[in-house]
Structure formats: structure tokens, C-alpha cells
Design a protein around this motif. Structure first.
Motif, PDB file in Angstrom:
ATOM      1  N   VAL A  48     -18.571  75.574  52.214  1.00 52.53           N
ATOM      2  CA  VAL A  48     -19.836  75.324  52.528  1.00 52.53           C
ATOM      3  C   VAL A  48     -20.816  75.377  51.816  1.00 52.53           C
ATOM      4  N   ILE A  49     -21.639  74.227  51.678  1.00 52.46           N
ATOM      5  CA  ILE A  49     -22.562  73.909  50.793  1.00 52.46           C
ATOM      6  C   ILE A  49     -23.879  73.566  51.676  1.00 52.46           C
ATOM      7  N   GLY A  50     -24.975  74.120  51.354  1.00 53.68           N
ATOM      8  CA  GLY A  50     -26.518  73.617  51.811  1.00 53.68           C
ATOM      9  C   GLY A  50     -27.368  72.974  50.990  1.00 53.68           C
ATOM     10  N   TYR A  51     -28.396  72.966  51.275  1.00 53.24           N
ATOM     11  CA  TYR A  51     -29.541  72.122  50.678  1.00 53.24           C
ATOM     12  C   TYR A  51     -30.919  72.751  50.634  1.00 53.24           C
ATOM     13  N   ASN A  52     -31.479  72.817  49.627  1.00 52.20           N
ATOM     14  CA  ASN A  52     -33.114  73.398  49.664  1.00 52.20           C
ATOM     15  C   ASN A  52     -33.195  74.724  48.795  1.00 52.20           C
ATOM     16  N   ASN A  53     -31.865  75.513  48.642  1.00 53.16           N
ATOM     17  CA  ASN A  53     -32.202  76.719  48.233  1.00 53.16           C
ATOM     18  C   ASN A  53     -33.238  77.565  48.811  1.00 53.16           C
ATOM     19  N   SER A  54     -33.414  77.698  50.060  1.00 51.34           N
ATOM     20  CA  SER A  54     -34.138  78.366  50.733  1.00 51.34           C
ATOM     21  C   SER A  54     -33.954  79.603  51.025  1.00 51.34           C
ATOM     22  N   GLU A  55     -34.615  80.591  51.634  1.00 50.30           N
ATOM     23  CA  GLU A  55     -34.353  81.983  51.867  1.00 50.30           C
ATOM     24  C   GLU A  55     -33.111  82.159  52.825  1.00 50.30           C
ATOM     25  N   LEU A  56     -32.664  81.013  53.507  1.00 51.96           N
ATOM     26  CA  LEU A  56     -31.873  81.314  54.594  1.00 51.96           C
ATOM     27  C   LEU A  56     -30.427  81.097  54.005  1.00 51.96           C
ATOM     28  N   SER A  57     -30.403  80.728  52.546  1.00 47.81           N
ATOM     29  CA  SER A  57     -29.175  80.629  51.860  1.00 47.81           C
ATOM     30  C   SER A  57     -28.627  81.961  51.235  1.00 47.81           C
ATOM     31  N   VAL A  58     -29.685  83.107  51.374  1.00 50.04           N
ATOM     32  CA  VAL A  58     -29.228  84.331  50.956  1.00 50.04           C
ATOM     33  C   VAL A  58     -29.434  85.363  52.020  1.00 50.04           C
TER      34      VAL A  58
END
Length: 334
Positions: free
Chosen positions: A272-282
């Protein structure tokens, strides 16, 4: 005590008071001393209106974004405000939503204020990238003041664009997934904006360049709500995929929730790959691999170029593309 009172007591115009506040060379030293003495006596503190009267600038920038509650937008607006304060500028913020009528109304309203330039945050203002009339209202605004787009590209006189290379970012990461053995890559998006279209184009181009078909059922448009995404994927029993590329971290976290519900191991069974490197990613487990579109850098370039333009510099680039970077964490194995 206001600027009108100071002007009356000092026996000068309000424009002269404003020039004294800004230490303009157009006012004699004798007049400056007289006005400053009155200001000091009455403990007058100039505001932005006083600074701008009689000058070409109100030292105020307009900022419009579609939704200030969105984490990406909120971070960009906060950073823009801090940078503007460094240059002594105030800002006026409007939220427009994504609806065409509301976007046009927001610009119409903010132009009634006395602003020196306008910043539009988000690729929704660049339309869908086609040559249509959906961006005409921006071009009309640019006839009055400089317009700066963040993460969107729009050609036009007095319009300056700073945007991420979204096409290249999704092309590269899709290629990495394919080269690591993934063949059924689900593309998740919640938008049809300029940026979203570039991401989709990069994804499709990577599939084609590796000899894989572009399958319509693997392109899913959905609301950007974590549990909604999870439930949509759980309901699609017919949908087979071994990896997910999402255009926002929230969508990607929904895919992570889906993987947990289906007891799929990440990244072994599902990448799974997301976008924006937001706080949600960690904030999810495992932590999310994501594409950082360097939003802070986009804002920095925008403000620096704006200040150069407002300072009289002429050779400001009309568009500045900025590379994204991949932040590898625990949901991929390439």
C-alpha cells in the motif's frame, strides 16, 4: 484614536500619515517629526490600513483553499501565513469548496478587499487540465492582481504556478511495484482535479510501459474517509488486487484497514502506498509508505517568488515544477 484623528491633529492628510508610518522619502523630515510626535503623544499604533493608505500596497495577501479542514490545506495555509508575516504581510483567508460556483464567488468576494496578490491552494483551481472555460474566472482575476497557484498549473498572463511532478511520481512508484512482482495495482482516488489526473496518467503510463493492461475496475473513485474506503473494498469481493496506490494518505489508510479486516499480511500479500506524507501515514500500523509532494517547499517557492514580484523584479518564472520523493516505510517491500 485612529489614523483620521492623527491626521487632523497633525494638520496633514491621512495619506501623509501613512507615508510617515512607512518612512516614505516623499515626506519632509519636519513633517515626519510633527506627525510622529502626535502619534507618540496619543500612543497610536498603526494598523495594516494605515500602512497601506496612500501607497500602492496594503501589505495584505488573499489566500483561497477549497477546505481549510483538510490536513494538506491546513498545513499549507499555516505555513503561508507564517512566511507572509516574516515579510510584514497580513493575509485574508477564504474557503471556497470544490464547486465551480463557490470558487468563483470566493474570488469575487476576496477581490473586493484591497489585496496585493492572490494565492490559490490546491489543484482544483487548475480545473481538469483541459482547455475549457472552468478557469476563466482566475484569468480575469489576474488582470487585476498577480495570482499564484500552489500544486496546480495554469497558463495565463500574471499567473504563476508552482506544482509537484505528480505524473513522474506515480509513474516511478507504479514501476517499482511492477518490478517487485505486483501485477494487479489498485488506483484509489477521491478527486478529478488537475493533480489527480496527472497521478492517474502516471499510473496508466507505467502499466503500459511494462506491458500490463489498464483495467477500468482497478481504478476506484471513492470518498476520502478511512472506514468508507475500508468498507467499499470489503464489499468488492469480485475485485482482485495485490497492491494499492492511493492519491491521499487517508485513502491509503482505508486500504490498510481493509487488509487488517481480510487478515492480509503487509507488505507480503498487499503493498500500500499513500500520498502527501501526512501525519496519517505514521498513525497506522504498519506505518505507511507514501509519496511526499513537498508541500512546504511549494509554499516557500511561492512566497519567495511573490515577494520578488511585488518588489519589482520582472524575471519571475511562470511555472516551477518540483520533484516529489518517496518515503519508504512498512507497507512496501521494494
Amino acid at each position: 484614536m485612529n489614523i483620521y484623528d492623527i491626521a487632523k491633529i497633525a494638520g496633514v492628510s491621512i495619506a501623509t500619515v501613512s507615508r510617515v508610518v512607512n518612512d516614505s522619502p516623499r515626506v519632509s523630515e519636519k513633517t515626519k517629526r510633527r506627525v510622529r510626535a502626535v502619534m507618540e503623544e496619543y500612543q497610536y499604533t498603526p494598523n495594516v490600513f494605515a500602512r497601506g493608505l496612500g501607497l500602492d500596497s496594503m501589505k495584505t495577501i488573499g489566500i483561497i483553499c477549497p477546505d481549510v479542514a483538510d490536513s494538506y490545506m491546513a498545513a499549507a495555509v499555516a505555513f503561508l501565513e507564517r512566511r507572509l508575516r516574516e515579510y510584514g504581510y497580513d493575509c485574508i483567508l477564504y474557503s471556497s469548496s470544490h464547486q465551480q460556483e463557490k470558487k468563483e464567488q470566493a474570488i469575487e468576494l476576496i477581490l473586493k478587499k484591497r489585496i496585493d496578490a492572490l494565492v490559490l491552494v490546491g489543484s482544483t483551481y487548475a480545473g481538469n487540465g483541459s482547455d475549457d472555460d472552468s478557469t476563466g474566472y482566475i484569468k480575469r482575476a489576474a488582470e487585476k492582481i498577480p495570482v499564484f497557484l500552489i500544486n496546480g498549473h495554469l497558463e495565463g498572463k500574471n499567473i504563476y504556478s508552482v506544482y509537484s511532478r505528480d505524473y513522474q511520481a506515480t509513474f516511478d512508484v507504479t514501476s517499482k511495484l511492477i518490478e517487485s512482482g505486483r501485477k494487479q495495482i489498485l488506483f484509489l482516488t477521491d478527486s478529478r482535479s488537475y493533480s489527480a489526473r496527472k497521478k492517474l496518467e502516471g499510473y496508466e503510463a507505467a502499466l503500459k510501459s511494462h506491458g500490463l493492461p489498464v483495467r477500468g475496475e482497478l481504478k476506484v473513485y471513492t470518498k476520502n474517509q478511512v472506514h468508507y474506503v475500508r468498507d467499499i473494498l470489503l464489499s468488492r469481493r469480485d475485485l482482485e488486487f495485490d497492491s494499492v496506490l492511493a492519491t491521499d494518505d487517508g485513502l491509503a489508510v482505508g486500504a490498510v484497514k481493509y487488509a487488517h479486516a481480510r487478515r492480509k499480511k503487509m507488505p507480503e500479500e498487499l503493498s500500500v502506498i499513500g500520498y502527501n506524507n501526512s501525519e496519517l501515514s505514521v498513525c497506522c500500523e504498519p506505518e505507511l509508505t507514501t509519496i511526499d509532494n513537498t508541500g512546504e517547499k511549494l509554499c516557500n517557492i511561492t512566497i519567495d517568488n511573490m515577494m520578488k514580484l511585488l518588489g519589482g523584479q520582472k524575471d519571475i518564472p511562470k511555472e516551477v515544477p518540483v520533484d516529489c520523493c518517496l518515503v519508504k516505510r512498512c507497507t512496501t517491500d521494494f
